[in-house]
Design an enzyme around this catalytic site. Sequence first.
Site, mmCIF file in Angstrom:
data_model
loop_
_atom_site.group_PDB
_atom_site.id
_atom_site.type_symbol
_atom_site.label_atom_id
_atom_site.label_comp_id
_atom_site.label_asym_id
_atom_site.label_seq_id
_atom_site.Cartn_x
_atom_site.Cartn_y
_atom_site.Cartn_z
ATOM 1 N N HIS A 1 36.720 13.851 32.729
ATOM 2 C CA HIS A 1 35.453 15.034 32.181
ATOM 3 C C HIS A 1 35.233 15.871 34.107
ATOM 4 O O HIS A 1 34.192 16.567 34.085
ATOM 5 C CB HIS A 1 34.285 14.978 32.445
ATOM 6 C CG HIS A 1 33.290 15.492 31.079
ATOM 7 N ND1 HIS A 1 31.360 15.671 31.844
ATOM 8 C CD2 HIS A 1 33.210 16.601 30.679
ATOM 9 C CE1 HIS A 1 30.671 15.903 31.060
ATOM 10 N NE2 HIS A 1 32.142 16.705 30.172
ATOM 11 N N LYS B 1 35.300 18.454 36.994
ATOM 12 C CA LYS B 1 35.361 19.383 37.745
ATOM 13 C C LYS B 1 35.489 19.901 38.974
ATOM 14 O O LYS B 1 34.240 19.880 39.595
ATOM 15 C CB LYS B 1 33.920 20.948 36.596
ATOM 16 C CG LYS B 1 34.440 20.535 34.905
ATOM 17 C CD LYS B 1 33.169 19.866 34.005
ATOM 18 C CE LYS B 1 32.736 20.045 33.681
ATOM 19 N NZ LYS B 1 32.450 19.074 32.109
ATOM 20 N N ASP C 1 42.008 26.385 49.587
ATOM 21 C CA ASP C 1 42.323 26.452 51.477
ATOM 22 C C ASP C 1 42.085 25.203 52.632
ATOM 23 O O ASP C 1 41.378 24.832 53.288
ATOM 24 C CB ASP C 1 42.725 27.472 52.422
ATOM 25 C CG ASP C 1 43.318 28.440 51.555
ATOM 26 O OD1 ASP C 1 44.770 27.969 50.847
ATOM 27 O OD2 ASP C 1 43.124 30.195 52.383
ATOM 28 N N HIS D 1 23.532 23.223 29.461
ATOM 29 C CA HIS D 1 24.660 22.263 29.830
ATOM 30 C C HIS D 1 24.376 21.808 31.625
ATOM 31 O O HIS D 1 25.607 21.063 31.760
ATOM 32 C CB HIS D 1 26.432 23.609 29.520
ATOM 33 C CG HIS D 1 27.113 22.643 30.261
ATOM 34 N ND1 HIS D 1 28.291 22.934 30.872
ATOM 35 C CD2 HIS D 1 27.610 22.130 28.904
ATOM 36 C CE1 HIS D 1 29.091 22.428 30.548
ATOM 37 N NE2 HIS D 1 28.988 21.778 28.885
ATOM 38 N N LYS E 1 23.762 19.575 34.532
ATOM 39 C CA LYS E 1 23.688 18.078 34.568
ATOM 40 C C LYS E 1 23.479 18.162 36.463
ATOM 41 O O LYS E 1 24.427 18.451 37.693
ATOM 42 C CB LYS E 1 25.311 17.861 35.098
ATOM 43 C CG LYS E 1 26.719 17.615 33.599
ATOM 44 C CD LYS E 1 27.243 18.577 33.500
ATOM 45 C CE LYS E 1 28.104 18.519 32.145
ATOM 46 N NZ LYS E 1 27.531 19.349 31.151
ATOM 47 N N ASP F 1 12.510 12.611 44.195
ATOM 48 C CA ASP F 1 11.632 12.792 45.628
ATOM 49 C C ASP F 1 11.632 14.480 46.404
ATOM 50 O O ASP F 1 11.005 14.441 47.306
ATOM 51 C CB ASP F 1 11.966 11.354 46.796
ATOM 52 C CG ASP F 1 11.639 9.984 46.051
ATOM 53 O OD1 ASP F 1 10.548 10.141 45.394
ATOM 54 O OD2 ASP F 1 12.100 9.645 46.786
#
Length: 515
Positions: free
Chosen positions: A176, A178, A183, A411, A413, A418
């Site tokens: 999952h 991404k 470079d 969508h 995440k 703190d």
Amino acid sequence: MDRVEHTGRRNVWFTALLVLTLFAGGCATHLPQQEKRSTYYYQHTGDAALARIVNPLLDGQPSLTRVLPLIDGLEAYAARLAAIDQAQYSIDLQTYIFRKDKTGRYLVWSLLRAAERGVRVRILLDDFSTRGIDRHLAMLSHHPNIHIRLFNPFENRIFRGLEMLGSFSRLNRRMHNKSMTVDNLLSIVGGRNVGDEYFKADNGLSFSDVDLMTIGPVVSDVSKQFDKYWNSEITVEIQNPDIDLESSSRARLRLEALALKMQRSRYGIQMKDYSLSAYFEDPDSVWYRGDARLLFDEPDKVLSDPDDLSRYMIKDVRSAFDRVKHSVLFISPYFIPGPEGTERIVELVSRGVEVVVVTNSLAATDVVAVHSGYSRYRSPLLSAGVKIHEVRVNPGSKPAQWFASSRASLHAKTFVLDHRWVFVGSSNFDPRSIRLNTEMGLLIDSPSLARAINTRVTQQLQEKTYRLSLTAGDKARILWHDDVSGESWSSEPDASIFRKIGAAFWRLLPVEDQL
């Protein structure tokens, strides 16, 4: 359900019908074995054009990572294209979904043009979402500078469903992660796959998400992570039999025509407003700096015991939560804390920690089954003092039907600890991310970034979410509040009756550990 992004969400169907595996034993397969050459990221790229753009921003404190949040979908897409256009040595792209839609095709066109000017392009795809594009991938990999590998592949390229039933324990576990790195100087890490709905180019669905464009020392960590996956035993190289030069030439011409059409479209014209150098030269571009760690699961997680959490990224996440003293902000489209997670969150609140959860409502979620897993934990969390907000559907849009996608869906995440530590990545707060799939994300110590995220979320909570509360008494019920209009509801607002029936149905099934 064909819209579902989260890795393996569709697999709950297989879980619900596992009895069929009694008839599919002959379809069981093993991980395909293949001799392949190990390759690694290019370390010495200081003379690249991108270095002349990036390095001035690193002067003074080269040990600190810089990040720039990419929140708008169009901007997130344009930033990727701009980075690809600057590449001189290498591009490493890792994703779960790579759709064959207009943004996917144009990104392929950009990668192909980079390869034609001598850039090495490595593309690592999870094989769960590559159905029907084997020949397209083979044609693309026909170019000598483009290399494509599939993670945890299916052996049967046609009857995947049968193979899934026979090899469920392996094929149910997916990559999952991404990331995109250019470079070894700039990386983009976050929650977006490649597809129109992630980049605000889909008129029917738009995911609200966040990526971090990243420069500095953590970029090499992203590159090393990519190499681990690329060279692991769990990946196979795309084969390109029967692809001749004439076929490749025709495919390139078709792709060029589609790219030209994209450039002339309204979306393509809007993309021209973005350039990579502007992010580094424009005083309005806000870069945040701080010590950063890349958290990620090892690729062999998908072959390991799902209950051995000591080997997974979750142990580092828990370590960060163990240090919390004041506040936690969860932003997750799929939030299923489970009994143990609920206990940990309740314990935080008992210590005086303010906990705020932002997730999708039943009307906004793109996966009803996931909402059924989450909904059973709302009352215990609310009664303990957790503040829960559920994202609403866009005003004026039609509520989504049973398994259809809504017009807009959370969508991103992200969590903030703190008012200091910020995590952005691919991992949800649910059993699938914790136990089954591989995940990655960036954890950065940046109070200024934390403040910016908290401020943005606070400003949008009233306008874009329902606030949840419990009624008084022994039989407390959940209430949903619109703090703008003053309205409240005693059942899932804006959700169709079909969605409510669907959520009730999924709650009856023992599938929470697959969600």
